[in-house]
Design a protein around this motif. Structure first.
Motif, PDB file in Angstrom:
ATOM      1  N   GLY A 138     -22.297  -5.299   5.560  1.00 36.13           N
ATOM      2  CA  GLY A 138     -21.822  -3.911   5.423  1.00 36.13           C
ATOM      3  C   GLY A 138     -20.343  -3.788   5.125  1.00 36.13           C
ATOM      4  N   ALA A 139     -19.734  -4.846   4.518  1.00 32.80           N
ATOM      5  CA  ALA A 139     -18.308  -4.770   4.163  1.00 32.80           C
ATOM      6  C   ALA A 139     -18.125  -3.813   2.998  1.00 32.80           C
ATOM      7  N   LYS A 140     -17.022  -3.092   3.012  1.00 30.82           N
ATOM      8  CA  LYS A 140     -16.770  -2.103   1.964  1.00 30.82           C
ATOM      9  C   LYS A 140     -16.253  -2.818   0.715  1.00 30.82           C
ATOM     10  N   LEU A 141     -16.939  -2.607  -0.411  1.00 31.74           N
ATOM     11  CA  LEU A 141     -16.532  -3.248  -1.668  1.00 31.74           C
ATOM     12  C   LEU A 141     -15.628  -2.308  -2.450  1.00 31.74           C
ATOM     13  N   PRO A 142     -14.400  -2.737  -2.790  1.00 28.59           N
ATOM     14  CA  PRO A 142     -13.520  -1.892  -3.606  1.00 28.59           C
ATOM     15  C   PRO A 142     -14.124  -1.651  -4.989  1.00 28.59           C
ATOM     16  N   MET A 143     -13.536  -0.731  -5.732  1.00 32.30           N
ATOM     17  CA  MET A 143     -14.051  -0.362  -7.061  1.00 32.30           C
ATOM     18  C   MET A 143     -14.052  -1.570  -7.993  1.00 32.30           C
ATOM     19  N   ALA A 144     -14.916  -1.511  -9.000  1.00 32.12           N
ATOM     20  CA  ALA A 144     -15.005  -2.603  -9.975  1.00 32.12           C
ATOM     21  C   ALA A 144     -13.684  -2.770 -10.701  1.00 32.12           C
ATOM     22  N   GLY A 145     -13.448  -3.989 -11.187  1.00 32.45           N
ATOM     23  CA  GLY A 145     -12.210  -4.278 -11.908  1.00 32.45           C
ATOM     24  C   GLY A 145     -11.101  -4.640 -10.940  1.00 32.45           C
ATOM     25  N   ARG A 146     -10.010  -5.132 -11.471  1.00 27.83           N
ATOM     26  CA  ARG A 146      -8.896  -5.576 -10.636  1.00 27.83           C
ATOM     27  C   ARG A 146      -8.023  -4.389 -10.247  1.00 27.83           C
ATOM     28  N   ALA A 147      -7.290  -4.544  -9.157  1.00 25.14           N
ATOM     29  CA  ALA A 147      -6.387  -3.472  -8.711  1.00 25.14           C
ATOM     30  C   ALA A 147      -5.259  -3.341  -9.727  1.00 25.14           C
ATOM     31  N   THR A 148      -4.988  -2.127 -10.170  1.00 26.81           N
ATOM     32  CA  THR A 148      -3.916  -1.930 -11.153  1.00 26.81           C
ATOM     33  C   THR A 148      -2.669  -1.351 -10.498  1.00 26.81           C
ATOM     34  N   THR A 149      -2.849  -0.587  -9.427  1.00 26.55           N
ATOM     35  CA  THR A 149      -1.687   0.020  -8.780  1.00 26.55           C
ATOM     36  C   THR A 149      -1.295  -0.780  -7.552  1.00 26.55           C
ATOM     37  N   GLN A 150      -0.006  -1.049  -7.444  1.00 29.55           N
ATOM     38  CA  GLN A 150       0.495  -1.754  -6.276  1.00 29.55           C
ATOM     39  C   GLN A 150       0.509  -0.815  -5.081  1.00 29.55           C
ATOM     40  N   SER A 151       0.126  -1.323  -3.904  1.00 23.60           N
ATOM     41  CA  SER A 151       0.211  -0.486  -2.708  1.00 23.60           C
ATOM     42  C   SER A 151       1.688  -0.311  -2.356  1.00 23.60           C
ATOM     43  N   SER A 152       2.010   0.811  -1.713  1.00 23.18           N
ATOM     44  CA  SER A 152       3.403   1.115  -1.405  1.00 23.18           C
ATOM     45  C   SER A 152       3.993   0.034  -0.513  1.00 23.18           C
ATOM     46  N   ALA A 153       5.215  -0.395  -0.849  1.00 25.49           N
ATOM     47  CA  ALA A 153       5.854  -1.452  -0.065  1.00 25.49           C
ATOM     48  C   ALA A 153       6.549  -0.893   1.174  1.00 25.49           C
ATOM     49  N   ILE A 154       6.620   0.435   1.314  1.00 32.49           N
ATOM     50  CA  ILE A 154       7.320   1.022   2.458  1.00 32.49           C
ATOM     51  C   ILE A 154       6.388   1.004   3.668  1.00 32.49           C
ATOM     52  N   PRO A 155       6.813   0.348   4.777  1.00 30.49           N
ATOM     53  CA  PRO A 155       5.919   0.273   5.945  1.00 30.49           C
ATOM     54  C   PRO A 155       5.750   1.633   6.613  1.00 30.49           C
ATOM     55  N   ALA A 156       4.643   1.775   7.362  1.00 28.08           N
ATOM     56  CA  ALA A 156       4.301   3.060   7.987  1.00 28.08           C
ATOM     57  C   ALA A 156       5.355   3.502   8.985  1.00 28.08           C
ATOM     58  N   TRP A 157       5.916   2.538   9.763  1.00 30.08           N
ATOM     59  CA  TRP A 157       6.916   2.923  10.774  1.00 30.08           C
ATOM     60  C   TRP A 157       8.135   3.565  10.115  1.00 30.08           C
ATOM     61  N   ARG A 158       8.506   3.044   8.945  1.00 29.58           N
ATOM     62  CA  ARG A 158       9.687   3.594   8.263  1.00 29.58           C
ATOM     63  C   ARG A 158       9.395   5.001   7.740  1.00 29.58           C
ATOM     64  N   LYS A 159       8.191   5.194   7.198  1.00 29.22           N
ATOM     65  CA  LYS A 159       7.820   6.532   6.709  1.00 29.22           C
ATOM     66  C   LYS A 159       7.869   7.550   7.845  1.00 29.22           C
ATOM     67  N   ARG A 160       7.344   7.138   9.032  1.00 33.20           N
ATOM     68  CA  ARG A 160       7.326   8.068  10.174  1.00 33.20           C
ATOM     69  C   ARG A 160       8.740   8.479  10.579  1.00 33.20           C
ATOM     70  N   ILE A 161       9.640   7.491  10.646  1.00 31.73           N
ATOM     71  CA  ILE A 161      11.025   7.806  11.050  1.00 31.73           C
ATOM     72  C   ILE A 161      11.700   8.663   9.987  1.00 31.73           C
ATOM     73  N   GLU A 162      11.464   8.328   8.700  1.00 32.43           N
ATOM     74  CA  GLU A 162      12.089   9.112   7.625  1.00 32.43           C
ATOM     75  C   GLU A 162      11.571  10.548   7.615  1.00 32.43           C
ATOM     76  N   ASP A 163      10.292  10.755   7.972  1.00 34.50           N
ATOM     77  CA  ASP A 163       9.749  12.121   8.093  1.00 34.50           C
ATOM     78  C   ASP A 163      10.451  12.890   9.201  1.00 34.50           C
ATOM     79  N   ARG A 164      10.675  12.203  10.336  1.00 36.49           N
ATOM     80  CA  ARG A 164      11.389  12.849  11.448  1.00 36.49           C
ATOM     81  C   ARG A 164      12.793  13.254  11.035  1.00 36.49           C
ATOM     82  N   ILE A 165      13.473  12.358  10.307  1.00 37.90           N
ATOM     83  CA  ILE A 165      14.849  12.654   9.844  1.00 37.90           C
ATOM     84  C   ILE A 165      14.835  13.843   8.900  1.00 37.90           C
ATOM     85  N   ALA A 166      13.867  13.886   7.975  1.00 39.57           N
ATOM     86  CA  ALA A 166      13.785  14.999   7.013  1.00 39.57           C
ATOM     87  C   ALA A 166      13.557  16.323   7.737  1.00 39.57           C
TER      88      ALA A 166
END
Length: 396
Positions: A138-166
């Motif tokens: 029952g593993a989830k299979l990603p869409m056919a073909g290779r990944a074209t978009t890079q996942s965001s390099a910004i870690p979640a902890w940094r996004k959370r702190i930057e949201d608080r600052i904003a």
């Protein structure tokens, strides 16, 4: 067990302590590692039904039949699918259940592999088997073909702190606006929310001082959050550098020496890239060699030719054993994990690699890779200012 830290007697004692059982089954447990080491193929066939979890649930015959039909369907599907349209295989957890499913499929693959004519067909069978395992667990299979978009390099902890600052900066802006005499409804609503839960009324005489204190408090929080981001980033960089020092010192030193080039600029035209690399690789060049070539040739004549190479199943098993489980796969999308799990393929791969070696020919699947061009400096439009980074090649 792999590191040979404990001897057999100690392993047996640990087993008996971990799994309380009768003497007979304990003795059988003691004997299991030896038979596994000597006859890896027999182990896969004899281990059915396999223990799946601590509740002693087993993969019973009707489940095996269901698995067999899922496997057949997956192999047929993979054969009829172009390689670029294959689904991307997910990384599956290294759990007892998943290992049991892979082991159960092992003997079912023998018939398919024995009929395999070449490396491409073997690859297709193994990919189909991997696909079947993912569907069974029952593993989830990603869409056919290779990944074209890079996942965001910004870690979640940094996004959370930057949201608080904003949010804090937006609140400072509205509090400052109210202090300057702006009484618009939206501003008033924000100011009331800022002082909610306190006994401060907006109509009391020292409200200006209270506003200033609140603004200063928010500014100090923003400064503290900014320092936290810097501290976490430094820690993360240290951690990554330490890890890289353990695994690839050369790459670490290069990353320290080479300034980081931003690749966000405009890239070169595709036609220019093709023309540039074709000029280097595809066009024949006639070299005029000097007399030194004759010297090298005469020295080479006395070199003893190396013995012919014989590829054995043990060679394949050793090559696979040392490979990382989930390293980025080649064009076929098959990770090393599956080559380790489906041990019945080692003998077939050894035979087919030997044939490829004798015939001096490999299928294009094994010689084609994906090259990423990495900019060397700020001139991102010039094809010659890029370094080829070949990240995706085949396994063995």
């Amino acid at each position: 067990m792999r590191s040979k830290i404990f001897d057999d007697a100690e392993l047996g004692r640990l087993r008996r302590e971990a799994i309380p059982s009768s003497n007979e089954s304990a003795m059988a447990g003691d004997a299991a590692p030896h038979s596994t080491d000597q006859h890896p193929h027999v182990e896969a066939a004899l281990d059915l039904p396999v223990v799946v979890d601590s509740n002693d649930d087993e993969i019973v015959s009707h489940e095996l039949e269901k698995m067999r039909s899922i496997l057949e369907e997956a192999i047929l599907e993979t054969r009829s699918t172009p390689i670029e349209n294959r689904p991307r295989l997910p990384r599956i957890p290294l759990s007892k259940r998943n290992r049991a499913v892979v082991r159960a499929l092992n003997p079912m693959l023998v018939t398919y592999l024995e009929a395999s004519r070449d490396l491409c067909e073997t690859d297709s069978i193994l990919f189909g088997a991997a696909l079947a395992v993912c569907r069974i667990i029952g593993a989830k299979l990603p869409m056919a073909g290779r990944a074209t978009t890079q996942s965001s390099a910004i870690p979640a902890w940094r996004k959370r702190i930057e949201d608080r600052i904003a949010k804090a900066r937006a609140l400072i802006g509205r509090l400052t606006s109210f202090r300057s005499g702006n009484n618009r409804p939206r501003i008033m609503r924000t100011v009331r929310m800022a002082f909610a839960g306190t006994n401060i009324s907006l109509s009391q005489p020292d409200i200006t001082q209270k506003l200033t204190e609140r603004i200063d408090d928010l500014k100090q929080k923003i400064a503290a959050w900014g320092k936290r981001i810097r501290r976490f980033t430094d820690r993360s960089r240290r951690f990554n550098q330490n890890r890289l020092f353990q695994s690839d010192q050369k790459r670490l030193y290069k990353s320290l020496e080479r300034p980081k080039v931003c690749g966000a600029g405009q890239g070169p035209d595709q036609a220019d890239i093709i023309a540039f690399w074709r000029g280097l690789w595809s066009e024949p060049v006639n070299h005029s060699e000097g007399p030194w070539m004759e010297v090298v040739a005469s020295q080479g004549a006395s070199v003893t030719p190396m013995d012919p190479i014989t590829v054995t199943p043990e060679d394949v098993a050793e090559a696979v054993r040392r490979a990382p489980n989930w390293k980025s796969p080649g064009l076929d999308g098959l990770h090393h994990y599956w080559l380790k799990g489906f041990i019945v393929c080692h003998a077939v791969l050894a035979r087919q690699f030997q044939e490829a070696l004798d015939q001096k020919s490999l299928p294009s699947l094994f010689t084609t890779g994906i090259t990423h061009l990495v900019p060397k400096d700020q001139d991102t439009t010039d094809p010659s200012k890029y370094r080829p980074h070949h990240v995706s090649t085949h396994h063995i």
